[in-house]
Write a protein that holds these residues in place. Structure first.
Motif, PDB file in Angstrom:
ATOM      1  N   ALA A  53       0.795  -0.838  -0.205  1.00 53.57           N
ATOM      2  CA  ALA A  53       0.433  -0.137  -0.229  1.00 53.57           C
ATOM      3  C   ALA A  53       0.842   1.354  -0.196  1.00 53.57           C
ATOM      4  O   ALA A  53       0.559   1.992  -1.166  1.00 53.57           O
ATOM      5  N   ALA A  54       1.650   1.209   0.325  1.00 57.01           N
ATOM      6  CA  ALA A  54       3.393   2.319   1.078  1.00 57.01           C
ATOM      7  C   ALA A  54       4.219   2.546  -0.568  1.00 57.01           C
ATOM      8  O   ALA A  54       4.487   3.627  -1.185  1.00 57.01           O
TER       9      ALA A  54
ATOM     10  N   CYS B 296       4.157  -6.264 -10.317  1.00 56.15           N
ATOM     11  CA  CYS B 296       2.897  -5.969  -8.866  1.00 56.15           C
ATOM     12  C   CYS B 296       2.979  -7.572  -8.502  1.00 56.15           C
ATOM     13  O   CYS B 296       1.851  -8.035  -7.822  1.00 56.15           O
TER      14      CYS B 296
ATOM     15  N   LEU C 187       3.570   0.391  -3.375  1.00 51.34           N
ATOM     16  CA  LEU C 187       2.770   0.907  -5.272  1.00 51.34           C
ATOM     17  C   LEU C 187       2.387   1.887  -5.437  1.00 51.34           C
ATOM     18  O   LEU C 187       2.841   1.803  -6.896  1.00 51.34           O
ATOM     19  N   PRO C 188       1.961   2.797  -5.078  1.00 49.97           N
ATOM     20  CA  PRO C 188       0.602   4.133  -5.302  1.00 49.97           C
ATOM     21  C   PRO C 188       2.700   4.848  -5.683  1.00 49.97           C
ATOM     22  O   PRO C 188       2.517   6.046  -6.918  1.00 49.97           O
ATOM     23  N   ILE C 189       3.669   4.670  -4.919  1.00 40.57           N
ATOM     24  CA  ILE C 189       5.487   5.705  -5.320  1.00 40.57           C
ATOM     25  C   ILE C 189       5.155   5.322  -7.284  1.00 40.57           C
ATOM     26  O   ILE C 189       5.792   5.801  -7.793  1.00 40.57           O
ATOM     27  N   SER C 190       5.660   3.612  -7.136  1.00 39.03           N
ATOM     28  CA  SER C 190       6.118   3.048  -8.623  1.00 39.03           C
ATOM     29  C   SER C 190       4.957   3.533  -9.297  1.00 39.03           C
ATOM     30  O   SER C 190       5.226   3.975 -10.472  1.00 39.03           O
ATOM     31  N   MET C 191       4.085   3.817  -9.207  1.00 43.58           N
ATOM     32  CA  MET C 191       2.708   4.305 -10.479  1.00 43.58           C
ATOM     33  C   MET C 191       3.115   5.915 -10.989  1.00 43.58           C
ATOM     34  O   MET C 191       3.022   5.918 -12.087  1.00 43.58           O
ATOM     35  N   LEU C 192       3.494   6.161  -9.774  1.00 43.31           N
ATOM     36  CA  LEU C 192       3.249   7.754 -10.348  1.00 43.31           C
ATOM     37  C   LEU C 192       5.081   8.177 -11.181  1.00 43.31           C
ATOM     38  O   LEU C 192       5.091   8.700 -11.979  1.00 43.31           O
TER      39      LEU C 192
ATOM     40  N   ALA D 112       8.407  -1.443  -1.151  1.00 43.31           N
ATOM     41  CA  ALA D 112       6.828  -2.830  -1.457  1.00 43.31           C
ATOM     42  C   ALA D 112       7.738  -3.871  -1.184  1.00 43.31           C
ATOM     43  O   ALA D 112       7.231  -4.844   0.007  1.00 43.31           O
TER      44      ALA D 112
ATOM     45  N   GLY E  63      10.144   3.328  -5.202  1.00 43.38           N
ATOM     46  CA  GLY E  63       8.399   2.448  -4.834  1.00 43.38           C
ATOM     47  C   GLY E  63       8.656   0.949  -4.484  1.00 43.38           C
ATOM     48  O   GLY E  63       7.991   0.096  -3.641  1.00 43.38           O
TER      49      GLY E  63
END
Length: 185
Positions: free
Chosen positions: A39-40, A172, A42-47, A92, A88
């Protein structure tokens, strides 16, 4: 001014893809994710992935100097995006030493490649030196330095940026599978 001798930079630039596979294997084998780390991280990686996609949609390699989109704020958005994706994924993975490994590969393999690319662009485009004076290499400036081109999906696909998306999705899947396996009694 070059930080890396050209023979070294030439050699390691050809090793970017093999090093990428080694990093992916180390990440897949050694990561120990949990739901919170996913949760911490993967969103960073998506950015980072979004930054890479945005950059790819503005990049016409060896045809036009990219100065629009993210290139109006930072000279190397693809590499910066890669760094954010890796950060990210390290978060993860819950393995701090993977951050050290990623940082070493970035410093010793990717930075020499950036130098080579910038030397190439300097020779190819007369305006590159002026652009490089106005736009930072890795730390984005918030004020736009110009460029009016719009994002083009055709460039995104021509630059095969979808491969980064597929690699991210595979990463992922590995992380999620590891969470499920690690949580089994």
């Amino acid at each position: 001014m070059s930080l890396f001798p050209k023979p070294y930079a030439d050699r390691v630039a050809r090793l970017r893809v093999p090093f990428g596979f080694v990093l992916a294997a180390a990440f897949a084998w050694f990561s120990r994710p949990d739901p919170r780390s996913l949760a911490a991280g993967l969103p960073i990686s998506m950015l980072g992935l979004l930054l890479r996609a945005w950059a790819a949609g503005h990049l016409e390699k060896n045809t036009r100097l990219a100065m629009s989109g993210p290139y109006a704020h930072v000279r190397n958005p693809l590499y910066l995006g890669t760094l954010v994706v890796a950060a990210g994924l390290v978060i993860a993975s819950r393995q701090w030493w993977l951050a050290v490994l990623f940082a070493a590969v970035f410093a010793l393999v990717y930075l020499p490649a950036v130098e080579l690319e910038e030397q190439h662009l300097r020779g190819l485009f007369s305006g590159f030196s002026n652009y490089a004076e106005r736009v930072p290499a890795f730390w984005p400036t918030w004020k736009s330095t110009g460029g009016t081109q719009r994002f083009r999906w055709s460039l995104y696909t021509r630059n095969r940026e979808y491969q980064a998306l597929l690699g991210f999705l595979a990463g992922c899947a590995v992380l999620i599978a590891k969470v499920l396996v690690l949580r089994m009694p």
